[in-house]
Design a protein around this motif. Structure first.
Motif, PDB file in Angstrom:
ATOM      1  N   VAL A 153       0.861  -1.215  -0.024  1.00  0.00           N
ATOM      2  CA  VAL A 153       0.124  -0.119  -0.040  1.00  0.00           C
ATOM      3  C   VAL A 153       0.878   1.156   0.105  1.00  0.00           C
ATOM      4  O   VAL A 153       0.686   2.160  -0.777  1.00  0.00           O
ATOM      5  CB  VAL A 153      -0.787  -0.003   1.453  1.00  0.00           C
ATOM      6  CG1 VAL A 153      -1.914   1.283   1.559  1.00  0.00           C
ATOM      7  CG2 VAL A 153      -1.910  -1.050   1.336  1.00  0.00           C
ATOM      8  N   LEU A 154       1.843   1.210   0.959  1.00  0.00           N
ATOM      9  CA  LEU A 154       2.901   2.458   1.055  1.00  0.00           C
ATOM     10  C   LEU A 154       3.557   2.588  -0.481  1.00  0.00           C
ATOM     11  O   LEU A 154       3.882   3.664  -0.784  1.00  0.00           O
ATOM     12  CB  LEU A 154       3.637   2.290   2.214  1.00  0.00           C
ATOM     13  CG  LEU A 154       3.093   2.498   3.581  1.00  0.00           C
ATOM     14  CD1 LEU A 154       4.030   2.004   4.525  1.00  0.00           C
ATOM     15  CD2 LEU A 154       2.291   3.669   3.643  1.00  0.00           C
ATOM     16  N   SER A 157       1.481   4.113  -2.600  1.00  0.00           N
ATOM     17  CA  SER A 157       1.227   5.483  -2.346  1.00  0.00           C
ATOM     18  C   SER A 157       2.469   6.140  -3.084  1.00  0.00           C
ATOM     19  O   SER A 157       2.362   7.460  -3.495  1.00  0.00           O
ATOM     20  CB  SER A 157       1.021   5.626  -0.975  1.00  0.00           C
ATOM     21  OG  SER A 157       0.999   6.905  -0.497  1.00  0.00           O
ATOM     22  N   GLU A 286      -2.165  11.883   0.761  1.00  0.00           N
ATOM     23  CA  GLU A 286      -1.488  10.700   0.883  1.00  0.00           C
ATOM     24  C   GLU A 286      -0.166  10.437   1.627  1.00  0.00           C
ATOM     25  O   GLU A 286      -0.299   9.515   2.223  1.00  0.00           O
ATOM     26  CB  GLU A 286      -1.128  10.219  -0.843  1.00  0.00           C
ATOM     27  CG  GLU A 286      -2.145  10.041  -1.675  1.00  0.00           C
ATOM     28  CD  GLU A 286      -1.806   8.843  -2.359  1.00  0.00           C
ATOM     29  OE1 GLU A 286      -1.150   7.864  -2.045  1.00  0.00           O
ATOM     30  OE2 GLU A 286      -2.586   8.496  -3.502  1.00  0.00           O
ATOM     31  N   GLY A 290      -0.184   7.979   4.685  1.00  0.00           N
ATOM     32  CA  GLY A 290       0.484   6.774   4.740  1.00  0.00           C
ATOM     33  C   GLY A 290       1.647   6.947   5.834  1.00  0.00           C
ATOM     34  O   GLY A 290       2.062   5.747   6.435  1.00  0.00           O
ATOM     35  N   ARG A 298      -6.694   3.415   7.772  1.00  0.00           N
ATOM     36  CA  ARG A 298      -6.809   3.802   6.394  1.00  0.00           C
ATOM     37  C   ARG A 298      -7.993   3.014   5.753  1.00  0.00           C
ATOM     38  O   ARG A 298      -8.676   3.661   5.165  1.00  0.00           O
ATOM     39  CB  ARG A 298      -5.522   3.290   5.749  1.00  0.00           C
ATOM     40  CG  ARG A 298      -4.495   4.333   6.169  1.00  0.00           C
ATOM     41  CD  ARG A 298      -3.265   3.905   5.155  1.00  0.00           C
ATOM     42  NE  ARG A 298      -1.953   3.934   5.711  1.00  0.00           N
ATOM     43  CZ  ARG A 298      -0.912   2.919   5.896  1.00  0.00           C
ATOM     44  NH1 ARG A 298      -1.330   1.745   5.414  1.00  0.00           N
ATOM     45  NH2 ARG A 298       0.044   3.203   6.594  1.00  0.00           N
ATOM     46  N   LEU A 340      -5.355   4.499  -0.370  1.00  0.00           N
ATOM     47  CA  LEU A 340      -4.515   3.807   0.252  1.00  0.00           C
ATOM     48  C   LEU A 340      -5.290   2.405   0.967  1.00  0.00           C
ATOM     49  O   LEU A 340      -4.858   1.000   1.029  1.00  0.00           O
ATOM     50  CB  LEU A 340      -3.814   4.257   1.534  1.00  0.00           C
ATOM     51  CG  LEU A 340      -2.626   5.071   1.115  1.00  0.00           C
ATOM     52  CD1 LEU A 340      -2.774   6.625   0.436  1.00  0.00           C
ATOM     53  CD2 LEU A 340      -1.710   5.313   2.360  1.00  0.00           C
ATOM     54  N   ASP A 343      -6.355   0.335  -2.093  1.00  0.00           N
ATOM     55  CA  ASP A 343      -5.574  -0.735  -2.493  1.00  0.00           C
ATOM     56  C   ASP A 343      -5.374  -2.067  -1.789  1.00  0.00           C
ATOM     57  O   ASP A 343      -5.070  -3.106  -2.424  1.00  0.00           O
ATOM     58  CB  ASP A 343      -4.088   0.107  -2.252  1.00  0.00           C
ATOM     59  CG  ASP A 343      -3.790   1.048  -3.497  1.00  0.00           C
ATOM     60  OD1 ASP A 343      -4.321   0.863  -4.545  1.00  0.00           O
ATOM     61  OD2 ASP A 343      -3.033   2.001  -3.495  1.00  0.00           O
TER      62      ASP A 343
END
Length: 424
Positions: A153-154, A157, A286, A290, A298, A340, A343
């Motif tokens: 996810v990060l 991002s 974001e 994040g 999130r 996020l 995802d």
């Protein structure tokens, strides 16, 4: 950072762990993917600017120049549907490198002396056809490089933040570059960025086998079959729509920034600020989500943010000035932090054997609906005016997002079940 992780981490943490942006950069392969993404993004942006200027120089037609730019959106749906099978049928590293080499070759042909307008526009279409295959393959590869947990996810991002930042920086650098060199020379520079990206991906990532076997079917048939399988699942279909629908409405102010700046009488400076506000808000949202929120948080805020993202556009009904308009755009952009949470749901919902095709379809749809949204905003503004169009986009966008959020709640908790029961 946990003690077992080093600066050269190769294996990502377990999917349940809570990562940070610095943990993502600790994975050596991701650093190569990130650097290649930055180079290819800057190359693509500069090539778009240089090509539109080159076409205008050759034709003197604003329409042809705009067409050269618009062709960056339209063929996405072709590559994203008919060629999506490439992402799963071939090793990911090979696909990424070949896509970069194809882009470099297309741009190199653009600078060939005597290249006609038809050839230039055709090559521009080729770039747009290849782009969703490259982006979808890279997105699917991130799950291999970073795992399918929080680091994925990060990582996604960071790539989105890079894309938004590249738009802000790339257009400025492209304009500055064209004051020093000709459009053809600028295009040659982008050939170098694509080749550098290919080199980074070839040398900085390891070989992984294809996710799906050939099966003897033609590529187009396999791609369409994969798209049908992805869209046949209700949960995945709803998540795709949650990715696609909000941007179709939120692009309205961007598409109408020039006439709105003219209505406000703020000149080119105001226009630049209006164009920058939405991506700046997106990057800020974001980064905050994040860096400061845990994965569970999130996911909890994803659906509320989806519904709230178009909502600030209702403020356009009051015919705001420049400062208030910028604030509305910043708030709307910050709401994009919902991606996020989406995802994480999406990577859980899609079986690994379909991951490349699903990611390619996601990318193609996202670019296509933004192009459609811009076109529809332009048509509506011809009849209703800019402020009424943006306000209407806020109303319709909020209503559509709310309906999708309800459907997402109804399918919640089926990610793991879908994956194991259907085996798709």
């Amino acid at each position: 950072m946990p003690p077992e992780q080093t600066a050269e981490t190769l294996t990502p943490p377990a999917p349940t762990s809570h990562g940070r942006y610095r943990d993502v950069f600790a994975v050596r392969e991701f650093r190569a993917v990130f650097a290649a993404h930055l180079l290819s993004m800057l190359g693509l942006i500069v090539s778009e600017i240089a090509l539109s200027v080159l076409v205008y120089d050759l034709t003197g037609s604003p329409l042809m120049s705009a067409l050269a730019f618009a062709l960056g959106f339209l063929p996405y749906v072709v590559g994203g549907t008919l060629l999506a099978g490439v992402a799963d049928r071939f090793p990911a590293r090979r696909v990424l490198v070949v896509c970069d080499l194809v882009c470099a070759g297309c741009v190199a042909l653009m600078v060939t002396p005597g290249a006609s307008i038809a050839v230039l526009l055709t090559l521009r279409c080729c770039l747009a056809v290849v782009s969703p295959v490259f982006a979808g393959t890279r997105m699917a590869t991130l799950a291999d490089v970073l795992g399918d947990g929080d680091l994925f996810v990060l990582g996604r991002s960071l790539l989105r933040i890079t894309a938004q930042s590249s738009l802000l920086v790339g257009y400025g650098l492209g304009g500055l570059l064209l004051t020093m060199v000709t459009p053809r020379h600028a295009l040659l520079i982008t050939v170098g960025t694509f080749l550098a990206s290919a080199t980074l991906l070839r040398c900085g990532t390891r070989h992984r086998p294809a996710r799906a076997r050939d099966g003897g079917s033609a590529l187009v048939t396999d791609s369409l079959k994969g798209a049908r399988e992805v869209l046949a699942d209700r949960r995945t279909r709803v998540l795709l729509l949650l990715f696609w629908v909000p941007p179709m409405f939120t692009v309205a102010p961007e598409a109408l920034a020039a006439p709105y700046a003219d209505d406000l009488g703020v000149g080119s400076t105001g226009l630049g600020l209006l164009m920058c506000a939405l991506p700046v808000g997106t990057v800020a949202g974001e980064l905050f989500a994040g860096a400061r929120l845990r994965p569970a948080a999130r996911e909890r805020i994803a659906l509320p943010l989806v519904c709230l993202t178009p909502l600030p556009y209702l403020g356009y009904a009051l015919r705001p000035g420049l400062a208030t308009s910028l604030l509305l755009l910043l708030v709307s952009g910050a709401g994009s932090a919902y991606t996020l949470g989406l995802d994480q749901w999406f990577v859980r919902a899609v079986p690994e054997g379909l991951r490349g095709r699903a990611m390619t379809l996601l990318t193609a749809g996202l670019m296509t609906v933004q192009g459609v949204g811009m076109a529809l905003a332009g048509v509506a503004a011809e009849f209703a005016g800019v402020t009424a169009t943006v306000t209407g986009a806020g109303v319709l966008g909020t209503a559509c997002c709310a309906l999708l959020a309800v459907q997402a709640r109804r399918t919640e908790g089926r990610d793991g079940a879908d994956h194991h029961v259907t085996g798709r």
